[in-house]
Structures are given as C-alpha cells and as structure tokens.
Design a protein around this motif. Structure first.
Motif, PDB file in Angstrom:
ATOM      1  N   TRP A 291       0.854  -1.174   0.000  1.00 15.03           N
ATOM      2  CA  TRP A 291       0.000   0.000   0.000  1.00 15.03           C
ATOM      3  C   TRP A 291       0.893   1.228   0.000  1.00 15.03           C
ATOM      4  N   VAL A 292       0.329   2.350  -0.363  1.00 18.23           N
ATOM      5  CA  VAL A 292       1.080   3.597  -0.515  1.00 18.23           C
ATOM      6  C   VAL A 292       0.663   4.562   0.589  1.00 18.23           C
ATOM      7  N   PRO A 293       1.592   5.011   1.445  1.00 16.21           N
ATOM      8  CA  PRO A 293       1.227   5.943   2.512  1.00 16.21           C
ATOM      9  C   PRO A 293       0.931   7.340   1.971  1.00 16.21           C
ATOM     10  N   LEU A 294      -0.119   7.943   2.493  1.00 11.54           N
ATOM     11  CA  LEU A 294      -0.476   9.328   2.186  1.00 11.54           C
ATOM     12  C   LEU A 294      -0.395  10.148   3.467  1.00 11.54           C
ATOM     13  N   ARG A 295      -0.012  11.396   3.333  1.00  8.10           N
ATOM     14  CA  ARG A 295      -0.063  12.272   4.501  1.00  8.10           C
ATOM     15  C   ARG A 295      -1.507  12.289   5.008  1.00  8.10           C
ATOM     16  N   PRO A 296      -1.745  11.964   6.274  1.00  8.90           N
ATOM     17  CA  PRO A 296      -3.109  11.827   6.792  1.00  8.90           C
ATOM     18  C   PRO A 296      -3.773  13.176   7.013  1.00  8.90           C
ATOM     19  N   GLU A 297      -4.129  13.823   5.906  1.00  8.21           N
ATOM     20  CA  GLU A 297      -4.678  15.172   5.974  1.00  8.21           C
ATOM     21  C   GLU A 297      -6.124  15.258   5.483  1.00  8.21           C
ATOM     22  N   ARG A 298      -6.469  14.452   4.513  1.00  7.24           N
ATOM     23  CA  ARG A 298      -7.800  14.562   3.923  1.00  7.24           C
ATOM     24  C   ARG A 298      -8.798  13.688   4.660  1.00  7.24           C
ATOM     25  N   VAL A 299     -10.047  14.152   4.669  1.00 12.23           N
ATOM     26  CA  VAL A 299     -11.128  13.452   5.353  1.00 12.23           C
ATOM     27  C   VAL A 299     -12.185  13.054   4.336  1.00 12.23           C
ATOM     28  N   VAL A 300     -12.646  11.803   4.433  1.00 12.97           N
ATOM     29  CA  VAL A 300     -13.657  11.300   3.516  1.00 12.97           C
ATOM     30  C   VAL A 300     -14.820  10.753   4.334  1.00 12.97           C
ATOM     31  N   GLU A 301     -16.031  11.088   3.920  1.00 10.11           N
ATOM     32  CA  GLU A 301     -17.231  10.538   4.554  1.00 10.11           C
ATOM     33  C   GLU A 301     -17.613   9.254   3.829  1.00 10.11           C
ATOM     34  N   VAL A 302     -17.827   8.183   4.592  1.00  7.55           N
ATOM     35  CA  VAL A 302     -18.159   6.886   4.009  1.00  7.55           C
ATOM     36  C   VAL A 302     -19.414   6.332   4.663  1.00  7.55           C
ATOM     37  N   ALA A 303     -20.068   5.432   3.949  1.00  7.28           N
ATOM     38  CA  ALA A 303     -21.191   4.684   4.499  1.00  7.28           C
ATOM     39  C   ALA A 303     -20.710   3.294   4.879  1.00  7.28           C
ATOM     40  N   TYR A 304     -21.154   2.810   6.033  1.00  6.26           N
ATOM     41  CA  TYR A 304     -20.791   1.467   6.480  1.00  6.26           C
ATOM     42  C   TYR A 304     -22.003   0.820   7.128  1.00  6.26           C
ATOM     43  N   GLU A 305     -21.972  -0.506   7.218  1.00  6.19           N
ATOM     44  CA  GLU A 305     -23.104  -1.229   7.800  1.00  6.19           C
ATOM     45  C   GLU A 305     -22.922  -1.425   9.292  1.00  6.19           C
ATOM     46  N   HIS A 306     -21.844  -2.058   9.696  1.00 11.23           N
ATOM     47  CA  HIS A 306     -21.541  -2.173  11.114  1.00 11.23           C
ATOM     48  C   HIS A 306     -20.079  -2.542  11.287  1.00 11.23           C
ATOM     49  N   THR A 318     -16.587  -3.689   3.030  1.00  5.01           N
ATOM     50  CA  THR A 318     -16.024  -2.537   2.327  1.00  5.01           C
ATOM     51  C   THR A 318     -16.968  -1.349   2.464  1.00  5.01           C
ATOM     52  N   ALA A 319     -16.427  -0.205   2.855  1.00  5.56           N
ATOM     53  CA  ALA A 319     -17.239   1.007   2.999  1.00  5.56           C
ATOM     54  C   ALA A 319     -17.499   1.626   1.620  1.00  5.56           C
ATOM     55  N   GLN A 320     -18.477   2.526   1.576  1.00  3.53           N
ATOM     56  CA  GLN A 320     -18.846   3.186   0.329  1.00  3.53           C
ATOM     57  C   GLN A 320     -18.516   4.678   0.404  1.00  3.53           C
ATOM     58  N   PHE A 321     -17.851   5.154  -0.635  1.00  2.67           N
ATOM     59  CA  PHE A 321     -17.503   6.579  -0.692  1.00  2.67           C
ATOM     60  C   PHE A 321     -18.769   7.425  -0.824  1.00  2.67           C
ATOM     61  N   LEU A 322     -18.882   8.469   0.002  1.00  9.75           N
ATOM     62  CA  LEU A 322     -20.003   9.407  -0.094  1.00  9.75           C
ATOM     63  C   LEU A 322     -19.545  10.770  -0.594  1.00  9.75           C
ATOM     64  N   ARG A 323     -18.541  11.356   0.092  1.00 11.72           N
ATOM     65  CA  ARG A 323     -18.075  12.692  -0.308  1.00 11.72           C
ATOM     66  C   ARG A 323     -16.814  13.043   0.466  1.00 11.72           C
ATOM     67  N   TRP A 324     -16.082  14.021  -0.045  1.00 14.31           N
ATOM     68  CA  TRP A 324     -14.964  14.599   0.690  1.00 14.31           C
ATOM     69  C   TRP A 324     -15.503  15.539   1.754  1.00 14.31           C
ATOM     70  N   ARG A 325     -14.760  15.667   2.853  1.00 13.41           N
ATOM     71  CA  ARG A 325     -15.137  16.577   3.931  1.00 13.41           C
ATOM     72  C   ARG A 325     -14.009  17.582   4.166  1.00 13.41           C
ATOM     73  N   PRO A 326     -13.874  18.599   3.294  1.00 10.76           N
ATOM     74  CA  PRO A 326     -12.813  19.590   3.473  1.00 10.76           C
ATOM     75  C   PRO A 326     -13.004  20.451   4.715  1.00 10.76           C
ATOM     76  N   ASP A 327     -14.218  20.394   5.306  1.00  9.80           N
ATOM     77  CA  ASP A 327     -14.502  21.183   6.500  1.00  9.80           C
ATOM     78  C   ASP A 327     -14.051  20.484   7.780  1.00  9.80           C
ATOM     79  N   ARG A 328     -13.588  19.241   7.680  1.00 10.28           N
ATOM     80  CA  ARG A 328     -13.176  18.487   8.860  1.00 10.28           C
ATOM     81  C   ARG A 328     -11.662  18.374   8.944  1.00 10.28           C
TER      82      ARG A 328
END
Length: 358
Positions: A291-306, A318-328
């Motif tokens: 896997w490729v490390p990324l600077r842990p700066e960006r936030v993503v909102e995901v949908a998950y079941e449990h 596997t979670a589902q991508f919903l949107r980026w959260r630049p406000d977080r």
C-alpha cells in the motif's frame, strides 16, 4: 447421497431494500451474521455446504455431531452457521474456524463452538419442498423444532420486524430478511429482500492501493481508511474500493501530492502495540499487501453497515464513498462518532422477544 436435492445447491438470495414495507405478503426473519450453510443429511452421511457450494465439514465437526443427533434421517435445510460469545454473535471467532490445521480446528471446535440456525426446509424424506410457498415451508419447518434444532424466529407483522431491526443488532445480528409468503424456493435467485443497517463516518484517508489492472500511479484501487482512538492512535478501519475507471485515474493524479516517504502513523517507529495496520499477514494472506502511505490530511465521509473486532474495531464490509469533507480536520476523526449499539440477549432473539437489556 440419494436425496430429493443433492449438493451442491445454490441458496436463494436477497436483494437490498431500504425500508421495511407496511404491506403484507412477507415473512420477516432476523438476518444472522454468519456463514450461509445448507445441510444435507442422508442417514449417516451429512454435508455442510457453503454458499459457494464447497463443503464446510472439516471446519465444524461439532456441528456435524450436533445435527446428526437432532435431525431426521433424510432432510435438507437452509440456514446459517454462527458463533456466540457472551450472548453476542462473534463473526471474528467464526472466521477463525476456517483454518488449515486439523489440530487448530479441533481446539476451536471446543473453545468457540458453532451452531446451525435453520431458516428454511427444502426437503424431508423423499419429498422436495422447493416448489412449496414460503408459508408452507415455514409451517413444516416449525413442526421439526426440537431442543437440538435452532430455528430462527419469524413474523408477518411489519411492526415487529422493525422492532427486531432496531434491537437485535445488539445481539450481533445485522438486519432483517423479508421472504415473499407465496414464492417457492428459487436456488440462486434474489427472491428475498434484505434490510440492513447503514451508517456514515468521517475517516482519515491515510493510504491507498494502486489498481491491479494498471501500472503503479495510474489508477487508484482502494482508499485505506483510519480513525483515531482515545489515545490519539490512528487505526486502520477499512477500505473504500468502488470507483468508475475514469474516476480511478482522476484520483491517481489528485492524490499524488499526498504520497509521502517520510513519517507516517502506520510505519516504522510511529506504530504502537495493538494498532490496526493495513496490509498485514493474516490467516487469509501469507504475504503483506503493498500500500502507498499518504499524509493523513484529507477526510472522507463513508457509508458502512456495522463494525467488528472489539475495540479498536473495523468496518465489517467494504465502505462506500459518499463525499470529501474539506470542512473536517483529520485529527477530529475518532471512534467516538461510531454508533454504540445497546446490548441484547441472543437467547431472546430465538424466542422473538423484543426486550432491551439494561
């Protein structure tokens, strides 16, 4: 075997639906979080068949012993293999039962025994029941109920089903199944309906994997997601991996500036004991997954079941991508945002009792 139905038989499947309907015509059952399993018994011969058609016999000797002691001589059942711990279903413990070493299988059969939960009757004696409606099969199944056979509870009351949906999750179940009362059993077809829990969480994007169909740097295969615990440790909690090809290429360019070869919370001296990390060796993988490390700066909102795995946990699927959260801010993405499910007595599920534990 010489049964009206012989393995392999494809189990009847369900398609996802968002809302339990008010209208009648459905038999509702709790959705068990285990391994789908069809049981074929012809005298002393008994087969546990997985959803994919493979035999599970070598992994669950205690279940075979239990079913031989309680089932009629000639029968075919559909159901689920589950493991319970402390009154709660434990999918991690169930998954550990699939092990190549027989000594380990025998040990776990004693330490974390599985049980078979029956929810459909496909054949009895020389009679095939697959052409019978769900309502008729359920009546025949209930007549077989003994102390040694675990039957899933069932109801035609939509309000009761909604109560089950909310409360039974506390015993480790993950939703409700709806079966059309007038339909026959249709192997391999999505005749049933499944109503599953769905939630959202804001996660740290801390890594990625390149797609296997492209060169490194060409297409993103999946996001590696993280959440902070109460001590500020970033744990790997799951992945997001469903993107159109065009979007995979766009993400590869978009995320390149975040790729880092420097310090990272999942690498080297930054890691701590008990931390969940991506790509490690486990019982399913004999080598580490790159896997490729990324600077842990960006936030993503995901949908998950449990979630599963205790604390710190991870997403079960596997979670589902919903949107980026630049406000977080990434540092604000913690486990505290995940829903806490009220405990519920697993034995009460079998009795169909809608009573929450204190």
């Amino acid at each position: 075997m010489s049964l009206p139905l012989n393995p392999p038989v494809k189990p009847m499947l369900a398609r996802p639906v968002k809302k339990i309907p008010d209208s009648g015509g459905l038999l509702f059952e709790p959705k068990w979080d285990g391994f789908r399993c069809l049981v074929f018994r012809d005298g002393d011969e008994l087969t546990l068949q997985s959803r994919s058609g493979k035999s599970l016999n070598r992994y669950f000797p205690e279940v075979i012993e239990q079913l031989k002691a309680s089932l009629p001589e000639r029968i075919v059942l559909d159901g689920e293999l589950v493991v319970a711990r402390d009154g709660h279903l434990d999918f991690d413990a169930l998954s550990e039962r699939i092990h190549p070493a027989d000594s380990r299988v025998q040990l776990l059969a004693k330490e974390t025994p599985a049980v078979f939960v029956a929810f459909d009757l496909l054949a009895l004696g020389d009679e095939s029941l697959v052409d019978e409606p769900t309502s008729g099969r359920r009546v025949r199944l209930e007549k077989l109920a003994t102390e040694g056979i675990r039957l899933t509870p069932a109801t035609t009351d939509a309000d009761v089903a909604r109560s089950w949906f909310e409360l039974f999750e506390g015993a480790g179940l993950d939703g409700v199944i709806g079966k059309p009362l007038d339909e026959p059993y249709s192997p391999g077809k999505r005749i049933m309906f499944k109503y599953k829990h769905s939630r959202t969480a804001d996660c740290v994007l801390a890594g990625l994997r390149w797609h296997i169909d492209g060169e490194p740097g060409e297409m993103v295969g999946s996001f590696q997601l993280g959440l902070f615990d109460e001590k500020g440790v970033l744990h790997h909690v799951g992945v997001v991996g469903s993107f159109p090809v065009t979007r995979r290429r766009e993400l590869a360019e978009e995320l390149k500036p975040l790729i880092t070869e420097g310090e990272h919370p999942w690498l080297g001296d930054a890691t701590v004991e008990g931390q969940r990390l991506p790509g490690g060796i486990n019982r399913w993988r004999s080598t580490e997954q790159p896997w490729v490390p990324l600077r842990p700066e960006r936030v993503v909102e995901v949908a998950y079941e449990h979630t599963e795995g205790g604390h710190p946990g991870r997403f079960r699927h596997t979670a589902q991508f919903l949107r980026w959260r630049p406000d977080r801010e990434a540092s604000s993405c913690g486990y505290t945002q995940l829903d806490e499910v009220a405990r519920y007595d697993l034995d009460a599920v079998f009795r169909g009792e809608v009573v929450r534990l204190d």
